[in-house]
Design a protein around this motif. Sequence first.
Motif, PDB file in Angstrom:
ATOM      1  N   TYR A 123      36.826 -55.599  -0.025  1.00  0.00           N
ATOM      2  CA  TYR A 123      37.864 -55.862  -1.030  1.00  0.00           C
ATOM      3  C   TYR A 123      37.484 -55.357  -2.417  1.00  0.00           C
ATOM      4  O   TYR A 123      38.362 -55.135  -3.245  1.00  0.00           O
ATOM      5  N   ILE A 124      36.202 -55.143  -2.657  1.00  0.00           N
ATOM      6  CA  ILE A 124      35.819 -54.420  -3.877  1.00  0.00           C
ATOM      7  C   ILE A 124      36.358 -52.991  -3.800  1.00  0.00           C
ATOM      8  O   ILE A 124      36.908 -52.454  -4.772  1.00  0.00           O
ATOM      9  N   ASP A 125      36.227 -52.364  -2.614  1.00  0.00           N
ATOM     10  CA  ASP A 125      36.770 -51.010  -2.434  1.00  0.00           C
ATOM     11  C   ASP A 125      38.285 -50.993  -2.645  1.00  0.00           C
ATOM     12  O   ASP A 125      38.835 -50.087  -3.260  1.00  0.00           O
ATOM     13  N   LYS A 126      38.975 -52.023  -2.124  1.00  0.00           N
ATOM     14  CA  LYS A 126      40.426 -52.116  -2.304  1.00  0.00           C
ATOM     15  C   LYS A 126      40.782 -52.230  -3.791  1.00  0.00           C
ATOM     16  O   LYS A 126      41.733 -51.610  -4.270  1.00  0.00           O
ATOM     17  N   LEU A 127      40.005 -53.055  -4.514  1.00  0.00           N
ATOM     18  CA  LEU A 127      40.250 -53.219  -5.952  1.00  0.00           C
ATOM     19  C   LEU A 127      40.021 -51.911  -6.697  1.00  0.00           C
ATOM     20  O   LEU A 127      40.778 -51.556  -7.602  1.00  0.00           O
ATOM     21  N   LEU A 128      38.969 -51.197  -6.323  1.00  0.00           N
ATOM     22  CA  LEU A 128      38.662 -49.931  -6.996  1.00  0.00           C
ATOM     23  C   LEU A 128      39.773 -48.904  -6.765  1.00  0.00           C
ATOM     24  O   LEU A 128      40.166 -48.187  -7.675  1.00  0.00           O
ATOM     25  N   VAL A 129      40.281 -48.849  -5.536  1.00  0.00           N
ATOM     26  CA  VAL A 129      41.378 -47.924  -5.230  1.00  0.00           C
ATOM     27  C   VAL A 129      42.624 -48.286  -6.041  1.00  0.00           C
ATOM     28  O   VAL A 129      43.272 -47.422  -6.649  1.00  0.00           O
ATOM     29  N   THR A 130      42.945 -49.597  -6.066  1.00  0.00           N
ATOM     30  CA  THR A 130      44.127 -50.062  -6.818  1.00  0.00           C
ATOM     31  C   THR A 130      43.992 -49.746  -8.299  1.00  0.00           C
ATOM     32  O   THR A 130      44.925 -49.248  -8.937  1.00  0.00           O
ATOM     33  N   ASP A 131      42.794 -50.028  -8.858  1.00  0.00           N
ATOM     34  CA  ASP A 131      42.572 -49.742 -10.277  1.00  0.00           C
ATOM     35  C   ASP A 131      42.687 -48.257 -10.566  1.00  0.00           C
ATOM     36  O   ASP A 131      43.240 -47.834 -11.581  1.00  0.00           O
ATOM     37  N   SER A 132      42.148 -47.453  -9.654  1.00  0.00           N
ATOM     38  CA  SER A 132      42.186 -46.006  -9.858  1.00  0.00           C
ATOM     39  C   SER A 132      43.621 -45.510  -9.931  1.00  0.00           C
ATOM     40  O   SER A 132      43.975 -44.713 -10.806  1.00  0.00           O
ATOM     41  N   ILE A 133      44.462 -46.020  -9.032  1.00  0.00           N
ATOM     42  CA  ILE A 133      45.873 -45.589  -9.005  1.00  0.00           C
ATOM     43  C   ILE A 133      46.611 -46.082 -10.242  1.00  0.00           C
ATOM     44  O   ILE A 133      47.314 -45.329 -10.914  1.00  0.00           O
ATOM     45  N   LEU A 134      46.425 -47.360 -10.563  1.00  0.00           N
ATOM     46  CA  LEU A 134      47.138 -47.934 -11.714  1.00  0.00           C
ATOM     47  C   LEU A 134      46.695 -47.296 -13.025  1.00  0.00           C
ATOM     48  O   LEU A 134      47.497 -47.045 -13.909  1.00  0.00           O
ATOM     49  N   ASN A 135      45.388 -47.033 -13.150  1.00  0.00           N
ATOM     50  CA  ASN A 135      44.864 -46.530 -14.419  1.00  0.00           C
ATOM     51  C   ASN A 135      45.006 -45.025 -14.570  1.00  0.00           C
ATOM     52  O   ASN A 135      45.492 -44.531 -15.586  1.00  0.00           O
ATOM     53  N   ASN A 136      44.596 -44.256 -13.547  1.00  0.00           N
ATOM     54  CA  ASN A 136      44.564 -42.803 -13.678  1.00  0.00           C
ATOM     55  C   ASN A 136      45.948 -42.188 -13.767  1.00  0.00           C
ATOM     56  O   ASN A 136      46.160 -41.216 -14.480  1.00  0.00           O
ATOM     57  N   ASP A 137      46.911 -42.766 -13.020  1.00  0.00           N
ATOM     58  CA  ASP A 137      48.254 -42.184 -13.014  1.00  0.00           C
ATOM     59  C   ASP A 137      49.108 -42.621 -14.191  1.00  0.00           C
ATOM     60  O   ASP A 137      50.003 -41.931 -14.617  1.00  0.00           O
ATOM     61  N   PHE A 138      48.838 -43.832 -14.723  1.00  0.00           N
ATOM     62  CA  PHE A 138      49.750 -44.371 -15.737  1.00  0.00           C
ATOM     63  C   PHE A 138      49.006 -44.899 -16.962  1.00  0.00           C
ATOM     64  O   PHE A 138      49.268 -45.989 -17.443  1.00  0.00           O
ATOM     65  N   LYS A 139      48.043 -44.136 -17.483  1.00  0.00           N
ATOM     66  CA  LYS A 139      47.224 -44.619 -18.595  1.00  0.00           C
ATOM     67  C   LYS A 139      48.056 -44.977 -19.818  1.00  0.00           C
ATOM     68  O   LYS A 139      47.724 -45.902 -20.553  1.00  0.00           O
ATOM     69  N   TYR A 140      49.097 -44.232 -20.070  1.00  0.00           N
ATOM     70  CA  TYR A 140      49.892 -44.474 -21.271  1.00  0.00           C
ATOM     71  C   TYR A 140      50.789 -45.704 -21.148  1.00  0.00           C
ATOM     72  O   TYR A 140      51.372 -46.146 -22.126  1.00  0.00           O
ATOM     73  N   LEU A 141      50.928 -46.260 -19.940  1.00  0.00           N
ATOM     74  CA  LEU A 141      51.687 -47.502 -19.770  1.00  0.00           C
ATOM     75  C   LEU A 141      50.786 -48.693 -19.471  1.00  0.00           C
ATOM     76  O   LEU A 141      51.024 -49.796 -19.953  1.00  0.00           O
ATOM     77  N   ALA A 142      49.765 -48.476 -18.637  1.00  0.00           N
ATOM     78  CA  ALA A 142      48.933 -49.602 -18.197  1.00  0.00           C
ATOM     79  C   ALA A 142      47.905 -49.952 -19.255  1.00  0.00           C
ATOM     80  O   ALA A 142      46.901 -49.297 -19.400  1.00  0.00           O
ATOM     81  N   LYS A 143      48.183 -51.008 -20.032  1.00  0.00           N
ATOM     82  CA  LYS A 143      47.289 -51.396 -21.123  1.00  0.00           C
ATOM     83  C   LYS A 143      46.391 -52.563 -20.737  1.00  0.00           C
ATOM     84  O   LYS A 143      45.274 -52.679 -21.211  1.00  0.00           O
TER      85      LYS A 143
END
Length: 566
Positions: free
Chosen positions: A348-368
Amino acid sequence: MHTEQKKLCFKILLVAFVLSNAIISNAQSNLNNDTTALENLENKSYLDLEKVFWSDLDKFDTVKKLKYAKAYLRKAKKEKDTLEIADAYFMMTYCSKLNTLSYLDSIIGVTKNKTFKNQPINAYILKASIFGQKNDYKRALLNLEKANFYAKKQGSVLQLNDIKYFISRFKTNLGDYESAKKLQKELVLYYKNSNDFYSKRAYVVVSEAYANSLNFLNKPDSALLIVKNLIPLSLKTKDSIIYNKLLISSAISNYQTGNYKISLDSINKLKEYNRRKVFSTDVDILINLYEGKNYLEQQKKKRAIQCFKKVDSISSAKNYYHSYVRENYTLMYNYYKNNNDINNQLHYIDKLLVTDSILNNDFKYLAKNVNDKFTKPNLIDSKQKIIKSLEKEKTKRISLMFALLFLIILIIIITLRNIKRKKLYKKHIANLETPKKVKSYLIDDKTTLRILNDLSKIEETDFLLSKDFSLVLLAKELETNTSYLSKIINEHKKKTFKQYLIDYRIRFLIQQLDTKLIMRKYSIEALAESVGYTNASSFTRIFKNYTGKSPSEFLKSRYSTDDSLF
């Protein structure tokens, strides 16, 4: 024209909701061969065809609607009416989930060089909605930008509002609830006093989104009040999709206020209401997430983890990433950490890392504010520590098996290392247990008396009730320093500054409640704010520690006989 614009703007919200809730059947019919039926329908006017198509919005008779849409399209093509062709393609998006994007591209193709009837704005907005449902926010935002360009060009305020609504939903998906709430509040105020049918339905849609954001900003009482007012409206206007979302919003609000049974009742009611329907991905995830969280609060951990696993299964199957999903993985990680299950921790650490990567890398200007509990570096660090501990254990076992000659040396090394660690731990604990020397301040009697007199005068004002009040602020007001002031309060009030402030505020509030009947009707948030607390939960905890009862219990027990006065 204004009414027509409202109809179109509502239709765009309706189609977006339908697409997002998986209730379109991919109608496969031989209507193309039913030439006679289509020719008969072509003889009807565009208005008559459109009336039938958009009637019974809560019923999804896709085959019937597809027949009318095809007749509309054939008639428009025969007459070479570009405007009506665009409308026909818009109808087709409502009927087919598989070909929706191609129909929308057809609308854009025939209208992008023209400016009429709010196209291609609606087509771009719907494309944004579809990409948003697929978590492809880059393309979603690109289409919203194009929609915004044409909306400004045509001066369409209502469609600019639609764009604002979808941006707020995307921000919600990324966990930026504060920004989403601001946009949604503007829309609620815009539609609030409208009396026409379409604006009322738009009001229900944007209000549901606003309540949803309030829930995730830990303002469940405000959200629940909105939901209670919206449920009758949604039933009255036959918005079954919104009704689903309102029920899950009610479940979330009741969970946050500790009403776990009522929260579960809302979830079960939602399941019963939709027994023969497929839930949208976000509603399905929220149902299982909050069912699990309710069970977790009731110490039914095995049932809770089953619900969390369902969320994981849905998210993986749909490739759906949202701040809800991240919260679910955090709960699962904590569960397995508490149970010392290293393999599942790593999973589940791997799952969290994948989720964070998608949320952060794709939408940096929205995800604060996505990473509020675990930051990416911390997750990687935790993963590396677990892997290192596993590798260390494996190395020890191999060493013990193949290096018996070095067993005594290894034991000595480990023993010496442990002794050294114990000494360090003991030293560290001794340092922690040794009380730090507190500087002793000698204050002359004259200064003490002046400060106490001035403090008494301040107690007669509402200075101590300010939400920005602090020891530093009080010291400045009394023209002294914080050390002197803290010492005087400790010695003469026989309590710490924090205890002194709580004692003053709660006593003041009780005195106000005794003398001002209207205050007994205040909400908990209003009572908290009246004595300087900005967080209702913190205020409730402090009040209960002081009086032995929560604010609502206190009001009920102390003033129940005064109800007749109201």
